[in-house]
Every structure is written in structure tokens, then in C-alpha cells.
Design an enzyme around this catalytic site. Structure first.
Site, PDB file in Angstrom:
ATOM      1  N   SER A 160       0.837  -1.192   0.000  1.00 31.61           N
ATOM      2  CA  SER A 160       0.000   0.000   0.000  1.00 31.61           C
ATOM      3  C   SER A 160       0.879   1.252   0.000  1.00 31.61           C
ATOM      4  CB  SER A 160      -0.941  -0.050   1.209  1.00 31.61           C
ATOM      5  OG  SER A 160      -1.946   0.928   1.133  1.00 31.61           O
ATOM      6  N   ASP A 326      -8.679  -6.615  -5.131  1.00 30.48           N
ATOM      7  CA  ASP A 326      -8.297  -5.308  -4.606  1.00 30.48           C
ATOM      8  C   ASP A 326      -8.705  -4.229  -5.608  1.00 30.48           C
ATOM      9  OD1 ASP A 326      -7.154  -3.057  -3.514  1.00 30.48           O
ATOM     10  OD2 ASP A 326      -5.134  -3.893  -3.331  1.00 30.48           O
ATOM     11  N   HIS A 359      -8.091  -5.186  -0.564  1.00 29.77           N
ATOM     12  CA  HIS A 359      -6.764  -4.610  -0.307  1.00 29.77           C
ATOM     13  C   HIS A 359      -6.098  -5.242   0.908  1.00 29.77           C
ATOM     14  CE1 HIS A 359      -3.588  -1.712  -0.574  1.00 29.77           C
ATOM     15  NE2 HIS A 359      -3.857  -1.159   0.590  1.00 29.77           N
TER      16      HIS A 359
END
Length: 382
Positions: A160, A326, A359
Site C-alpha cells: 500500500s 483489490d 486490499h
């Protein structure tokens, strides 16, 4: 597999002011960090691990000082946020690598951020803290590592926002990085992601207890707005199939609805309230505002004229991992990076893992990432 044991967070003060992209500089910057494994005599086995928005320096092992709240849902509170990836025999094998994890610049977990004391005033920075970027975070990490006598990294890794830092490292310090591991990340957040982050920031700033960011020492803090921000953020980390499998439409209190507006009727509603309550106990609202903004500013194509111009600077071998469900950091973003690197003749691997958790897969699918990362790291670093 075992953990790295009990780990104490340490602190290092940078000796020089830190220049920032906004034109300002920060003085008396402190960095919180942890290390795992043994530094080789020639210092060629160092891996820097960078955390996501709500993480901290405690990436692995058991915290020497137990935190009030943990960073991983469903795990012991004292366990590091990437413990399944860092340790003997794991993806970042501490029998081989010396792993360093820092709390990012702007943080609230030991590194200088909005809740830190401004040496010029003796009061918390609050909204007077300068706006920061991912490049500023990397600049801070580079200055920190220099104080440890580490000039070159075998790899920089993160998921991320941590993956953004890894990309920034490879562009800003190309000769200092042998490889990067970019997981569930992107070269620029999509407009939908920018929009959700804007809503989260608005929820904090519209809370009367935010007080323009000067809530420290007042006995009031924007917990309500911060809780909503966390709810919004948490939903973006999940997928529709993942939510359906975990909660469905199950009621919180049995088979019948209770005809209530204020109380959670569904398990998913109660879950979000729990996430909000635990988050506000461990995280600072201003830090959320600043790191969220840094995340949305990140745009390699804008900063360098094009994505090709940005990635032309990369000398590191690149590993990209993304997850099928995601939608916030979709596989298409990793594929775009991979295609550009390939076109530039640079070494890159791109893996898409089919998993339903959105995610959050980069934290939940450790077992499937481990062989990919371990094999990649064992290749010769250029």
C-alpha cells in the site's frame, strides 16, 4: 515458524534539519524504528520495510511494551503488523537479512508528526506541521539510515503506502537500492481512492472537537470524525465478496430486527463500530489527515512528466504483487508499472494472487506471498 521474539522500539534523532517538498524544513526530527536479524559485517544484507497508512515501526515479533491496541485484527495486540512475513524462514528471512522498520515521517507512533512538540513553540505542531509527501518520507528514511552507517539497501519492501515508498526509493536513490518489493500498491491512486480519502478527511475536520487541529491538551479530540474516517477507510480495504462471506446480512441480535436508528442492527455495522473504537484509541487524527494527503499526492507520472520518465531512473530489480479483488489498488496498476519497466528493458516480476479479501490481502495472504518474495530476494542483487 517462530517470531523474532520480544522487540523494543528504539529512537534516533536526525542531526540535521530535514528539507521538505513544500519548501519548509523540519528540525529535531526523531525516528522510531525496530530491527530484526543480524547486520552483516559489510552491511550488504539490509532490507527496509515500509508500513501502510495506519502502521508503525513494530513490524514483527512481540512488543516489549504492550500497546493499548494492536495493528492487526484478530491477532495478539503485541504482535507486529507483518510478523507472518518477517522472521526465521519467512519471506524476509532474518537468518539471512537484517530487516529495518521505521515509523514514517508524520506518524504518531514515535516518529515526528503533528502530535510532536514543535521546538520553536514548546507546543504540539498540530496544524502547523508542514504538509508532507511520500518523497519526504523517503528523504527522512535515507537520512535515518545514514546515521546507522547504512549506505545501500539490498531491498526496500512495503504494501500500500509502503509500496509507494519503495517505488520512490528506487527513483530518488537508484544506486542505493538493489531490489524493491511493491505489494498491493500503485504509481498513483485512482480518482475513486482519492475521493474516499477526501471523505475520510472531511469527517475528521467537520468534527467540532477537531478544533482546527489544535485539540491537544484540551480534553477533547475528534473521536467521532476519526471513527467515521476509519469506517470509510476500512470498507475500501475490503471487497464485496469478502464482506458477503464474512457477514452476509446477519443480524447483530438474533433473528428479528429491533426497529432502531441509533444501534447496529447488522453484524457488519457492529464490526465497523468496533474498528472505529479501537482505531481512535491508538491513532492521532492529525496524523491521519497528513498521511492520507501524502498518499493522494503521490503521482509518479505527474512528478516526472510521465511514468516512463519516472521509471527510467530505476536500477533496482522490481517485484510487484497484487490481488484480484483489490479494487483500491487494482492489479491493473501493477501491470501498468510492469509493462513500462519491461519496455524500458528493466528486470521486473509481476504476480497477481487470486484472493477474495480486497486490499487487506497484503496482510492476510502472507503464506501465498512468502515463496514469491523469498525466491525473488534470493536472486542475485544487482
Amino acid at each position: 515458524m517462530t517470531t523474532v521474539g520480544v522487540v523494543k522500539t528504539r529512537f534516533l534523532d536526525l542531526p540535521e534539519p530535514l528539507p521538505l517538498d513544500c519548501g519548509r524544513e523540519l528540525r529535531s526530527v526523531r525516528v522510531a524504528y525496530e530491527t530484526y536479524g543480524t547486520l552483516a559485517p559489510d552491511r550488504d544484507n539490509v532490507i527496509l520495510v515500509c508500513h501502510a497508512l495506519s502502521g508503525d515501526a513494530h513490524a514483527a515479533g512481540i512488543a516489549a511494551v504492550p500497546p493499548q491496541e494492536g495493528t492487526r485484527e484478530g491477532f495478539e495486540k503485541s504482535l507486529g503488523w507483518w510478523d507472518g512475513m518477517i522472521g526465521p524462514g519467512k519471506a524476509f528471512d532474518t537468518d539471512r537479512w537484517f530487516v529495518v522498520s521505521t515509523n514514517l515521517l508524520g506518524g504518531c507512533r514515535g516518529t515526528t508528526g503533528p502530535s510532536s512538540i514543535d521546538p520553536a513553540t514548546g507546543e504540539p505542531y498540530g496544524p502547523d506541521f508542514p504538509v508532507i509527501t511520500v518523497a519526504d518520507m523517503v528523504r527522512c528514511e535515507r537520512a535515518f539510515l545514514a546515521q546507522l552507517g547504512i549506505d545501500r539497501l539490498a531491498a526496500v519492501a512495503g504494501g500500500s503506502l509502503g509500496g509507494m515508498q519503495a517505488l520512490q526509493w528506487a527513483i530518488d536513490h537508484p544506486s542505493d537500492v538493489g531490489a524493491i518489493v511493491v505489494i498491493a500498491s500503485t504509481h498513483a491512486l485512482q480518482p475513486q481512492g482519492v475521493a474516499w480519502n477526501a471523505i475520510a478527511r472531511e469527517s475528521i475536520q467537520r468534527d467540532p472537537d477537531w478544533q482546527g487541529g489544535r485539540y491537544y491538551g484540551t480534553g477533547r479530540s475528534p473521536d467521532a470524525g476519526m471513527g467515521v474516517a476509519r469506517m470509510v477507510g476500512h470498507i475500501t480495504y475490503l471487497s464485496a465478496p469478502g464482506l458477503a462471506a464474512k457477514f452476509g446480512r446477519r443480524l447483530q441480535s438474533g433473528a428479528d430486527i429491533r426497529y432502531t436508528i441509533s444501534e447496529p442492527e447488522y453484524e457488519v455495522e457492529n464490526y465497523l463500530r468496533h474498528q472505529a473504537a479501537s482505531f481512535v484509541r491508538r491513532f492521532d487524527a492529525n496524523t491521519y489527515l497528513y498521511t492520507s494527503r501524502a498518499l493522494t499526492y503521490f503521482d509518479l507520472a505527474r512528478d516526472h512528466g510521465s511514468l516512463e520518465a519516472a521509471l527510467e531512473k530505476v536500477q533496482a530489480r522490481t517485484l510487484l504483487i497484487s490481488f484480484s479483488s483489490d479494487w483500491l489498488y487494482p492489479p491493473a496498476a501493477s501491470r501498468e508499472i510492469a509493462d513500462v519497466l519491461t519496455g524500458l528493458g528493466k528486470p521486473v516480476q509481476n504476480h497477481v494472487i487470486d484472493a477474495p479479501y480486497g486490499h487487506d490481502c497484503f496482510l492476510l495472504e502472507e503464506a501465498r506471498q512468502t515463496p514469491i518474495v523469498r525466491d525473488f530476494l534470493e536472486e542475485k542483487n544487482s
